[in-house]
Write a protein that holds these residues in place. Structure first.
Motif, short mmCIF file in Angstrom:
data_model
loop_
_atom_site.label_atom_id
_atom_site.label_comp_id
_atom_site.label_asym_id
_atom_site.label_seq_id
_atom_site.Cartn_x
_atom_site.Cartn_y
_atom_site.Cartn_z
N UNK A 15 0.86 -1.19 0.00
CA UNK A 15 0.00 0.00 0.00
C UNK A 15 0.90 1.23 0.00
N UNK A 16 0.30 2.38 -0.27
CA UNK A 16 1.05 3.61 -0.07
C UNK A 16 1.21 4.46 -1.31
N UNK A 17 1.08 5.75 -1.10
CA UNK A 17 1.28 6.73 -2.15
C UNK A 17 2.57 7.49 -1.89
N UNK A 22 2.77 7.09 4.81
CA UNK A 22 3.75 6.02 4.76
C UNK A 22 3.40 5.05 3.64
N UNK A 125 -0.05 6.81 -6.19
CA UNK A 125 0.20 5.37 -6.17
C UNK A 125 1.05 4.94 -7.37
#
Lengths: 353, 353, 353, 353
Positions: A15-17, A22, A125
């Motif tokens: 996950x995470x952008x 984070x 993303x």
């Protein structure tokens, strides 16, 4: 809308952008009882991280991984390993100028069309920053694979190629230069070329070759999950990748069978290895090797035409701190994805009675 | 040991060996209410089948598909479509001579090492005959996709290449020659070359280019299941494939960003399409196109060295009826796998609220 | 070793041990553009959290969820939603006394045998604390499902049962008492019974009934992924659950077909609903309802025999802060898992052409 | 729309309607080198097949399985095992009278609403005839599991129950009577009751208990794929099942922890087994046992109200040849699904390093 997991038995979900709080992920299926070398994991992160040399983006990111679960008294417990990589020192204002615009050959436009909304900061993303989570998981997968040796290196930058077969290269030299090219002569030319390109505010593509040694016979699951098919998918899932070939690759398409067949030695090894260590989708014990093509980074520090969300073509000058050439930092990512593919097949092979 | 399914929402599972009683599969997830054009399915089968022309294997196989479920009064019911393709006219004795030997660059050796047993007749499960089931499913997937047009064609045989961009080709000519090359001049040379190769008892590789038109914006599931990553895996899962590239592909790795970026038109289309219709792993509405490399068929009608299961190198002269060049028959297989990938993402996109 | 994900299109993956740094998860496949009600998510957390009343464990945990990705300017973006729930105020020394012992009817023994290692603090991964992540994802799933109403409540504690059909209950009263039983008379008896049980240092089991209203016709994927089969798996995956029945359930097994069949009204609804809103594994538009059995918590605040890792039976007096009855806190978990199951099928139904 | 596969490593996919040409399936992931006992497979089929006794449906179906792949010289090859069971002696005209009507508590209505079309003959895909494919796969899974003993039996019919714990039963008597109840006294009463019910043109429900012995410690994948959660899903996926409980089940919900806990013996076995051989979702080496509730068959040979597709309530008298009580024939199906669940976890456990 659920394409953020990779693997079946050794499974990574991320996950995470780019500019969120984070990045992180969950590694599910890591065998229990492995004494993790955390320093080595951080070392792999340092190979990917920005600001590591003069020829990569000068963004300063610490990329420090924090493990939240699945490890007890230094050992894996067989439960999922959750980890995060806090985003620090992100300058969101660097990106306010692209809030309403779609940069050419970026994912801005398609994300907005697909999802109806996008986090425009640093590509959100779609930023290659997501690959930091892959490097964490790949570093752990390498520790699971123990004796299997995975070495990736830069084999070309623009028109500059290594002109030797990989067998003549000394992999211990890969880290001896910022390009990550084990051929020092070619490395020097590549580095100089990248410096020139950067001065022009331009970017350039390149290729990475990966060689996997000590692969046990039998990895790969025909007919759809062939070893090279999974390696291909894994590599093509890395940002900016445009092509994948293994063994003889596209050259093989120009050859005759009488030239291409790998004749056997009595011990089952082969005299040549145009097969790239894989037959029928299954490893045959020879070196597995493949080549990955990376396009030039789309963000230029030049004035160029962009589309805005009102349907106007406007001029925009790229800002921010970007890589003139992505391949030096992509080397550990290629290794990480290769390790994830192998770890999955490696565990799967243990299911045979 | 469960690599025989492809897809999530439009899912194909296949079974069958070259010389078993039948091949077949199950298509799970085909939407209900589709009036199937069974003739078209059989037509696609005829494009793949042996004996269709002088430049392919002269084996005579009817490859007639029998549907056993999932269709009622001519329409799909939303329940799984089970089908079989009986194996007829297989000459198992053709293969008795390889019972104890491992042919170079075949899967004989790795299957025996991986599974401890193999059906040696005609390569068993590793035979390209398995792709007949893929063509059945692909033909149905095409009918699900309706307006999306998938055209594959032979773009090179050995050193003979089409020297035009695909935009200058007339896809209606693909079936006008046995090579399935829409450039008649190149087609003639390719056909002649394949005839020569066959006379030598040799084989030759080639490439297939596939162009997908009218692709809706938004297909593909980052970060791992990118549209091109799934297309790559699907193509690499086809027998004899050694490489995959899309858009600018390996050439893109030699370019500069200022040359490579696809500038936008006000309507969101792009002036060039080096991206190959995909940005960030998501279709952008432009043509999706890619190129697939096939190695030369490993079975030669020549004397060559093989390994036997006693560890001896012995001489063997290839028998049986084989393809001198696989690409003409692989064209419908490439289209079928592309259709399977697109159908899966096409259905997935309907889940958006 | 990869059983930590649930769902296909709306997918939750969780990580975290009871006494590690944090729990958390990734929700992959949440549709884009949903304005999340974060207060409501925290409210659901507060229904599960310890210390909320006098009849549950007096542990003080804040259970505050932190979202790290997938949300931009208050809306979901279609990218994975990563979240963590930091573990605060864990008293690891509470557990040092069980480091070398296996408590009866706990997972201590099997985790150590399966993985060869275990985080013994508070049960580690086997702790019901893991369900906090499920409540986060379930709360989001409920927001995706909009009009579908999911109400769970305590229907029995020990031998005390609600003696009314659910149709006669007022679900708005579920939160009016600490037991989460909408029948105030039964609730009072249950609460008193739980207080007695706690005084004895003992625990007691119970059941939870869940009623799902406004379910669209057509949810569920025969033949294996039937709606009730997935609901059953989801419920059985919750800690301490021993049984699941829907509609007429085990009573149905004692009935005759002439008593059990639900006769239709002209509009397709049924006069009775012994089917529990599901026929052939597919929702029929009537209320879906089911009942879940929870065993008594295994941790007693009494002296009891345990096994140590030397093979000795020793006496141990339970310490720490534990629930005398788990069902009041399990109500939001049952609702959360039901929401996850429904969200997955709900999205899947959108794939129909 | 892809719910027709079960399992991850040992995977069954099925197809087929009650009155189509054939049913069948693919078993993917069966380990190589197993010498299959084909007679035993056919024996399991005969336990499920109609017409086997006076108390089951008098339909005559041969249910002969034909294997098409994955077996070579009597041994499994590790490639997918494809099989078909031709539909013979189907009287489609038996069903013409229900073409336009929805029978109460059948799947007619929901299939038509979900898919917009249905094969009304004999219930089409929703017919329990589909379970024949499960029995084939289950019989093979049993052969993979070798020493693990799976015994299911009828524990109640209507209000007639076995009043002994399973430990006092002689499983060798299960096949000694047509009810498949090892308690001969109860069996006699059950058989008589079923005969009465059939005379009335009515049906009756019942329960099946399944006991699995010699289960290795460590099967099951927390936190979602717990052993009992998968067993529950597998059982609930069988036609007519309304409930599942394992170990103490619903009775456990009425007990106190001090009564319910299973105290250890020094060797790690437990003095009691209310846990049903599973703790924390993982097998602990004790017997795994569970109970499955089956509703009465919905098809009555009586006049009853049905809904037609014009929204009229009309009278219909059930025709055809149906089971007055489903549990005797469901015993091998319960065993088959249990074997599929165990085979998957059994193979998965081999992935531990």
């Amino acid at each position: 809308m659920a394409g953020n997991s990779y693997g079946t038995l050794f499974k990574l979900s991320t996950f995470g952008e780019s500019h969120g709080e984070a990045l992180g992920g969950i590694i599910d299926g890591c065998p229990a009882g492995i004494v993790l070398d955390l320093e080595n994991i951080q070392y792999e992160m340092s190979r990917r991280k920005p600001g590591q040399s003069a020829i990569v983006t000068q963004r300063k990111e610490e990329d420090e991984v924090q493990f939240l679960s699945g490890i007890f008294e230094g050992k894996t417990t067989g439960t999922p390993i959750g980890f995060i990589i806090p985003n620090t020192n992100q300058k969101s204002d660097d990106y306010s100028h692209i809030k309403d615009t779609y940069r050419p050959s970026h994912a801005d436009y398609v994300y907005e069309k697909k999802y109806g909304i996008r986090d425009y900061r640093g590509g959100g993303r779609s930023s290659a920053r997501e690959t930091a989570s892959r490097v964490v998981a790949g570093a752990i997968a390498k520790q699971v694979l123990k004796d299997i040796k995975i070495n990736a290196f830069v084999s070309s930058v623009g028109e500059i190629f290594i002109d030797k077969p990989y067998q003549e290269l000394d992999f211990s030299k890969i880290e001896s230069n910022p390009v990550r090219c084990p051929d020092e002569e070619a490395a020097a030319k590549m580095e100089e070329h990248i410096r020139d390109i950067r001065k022009q505010g331009d970017t350039v593509g390149g290729t990475i070759t990966c060689v996997i040694q000590n692969v046990p016979i039998g990895l790969g699951e025909p007919v759809f999950d062939k070893l090279h098919a999974e390696l291909g998918k894994a590599m093509l899932s890395i940002n900016a990748v445009k092509g994948f070939e293994y063994g003889s690759g596209f050259c093989g398409a120009r050859m005759k069978g009488s030239e291409h067949n790998d004749l056997y030695n009595p011990d089952g090894t082969t005299k040549t290895n145009l097969s790239g260590g894989i037959q029928g989708g299954i490893s045959n014990g020879m070196d597995v090797y493949f080549r990955v093509a990376f396009k030039p980074v789309a963000t230029l520090i030049q004035k160029q035409e962009v589309l805005d969300n009102q349907g106007n073509i406007v001029e925009l000058t790229g800002k921010g701190r970007h890589d003139p050439c992505v391949v030096p930092r992509a080397v550990p990512i290629v290794e990480a994805m290769a390790a994830l593919v192998l770890a999955d097949f490696y565990l799967l092979n243990k299911t045979y009675l």
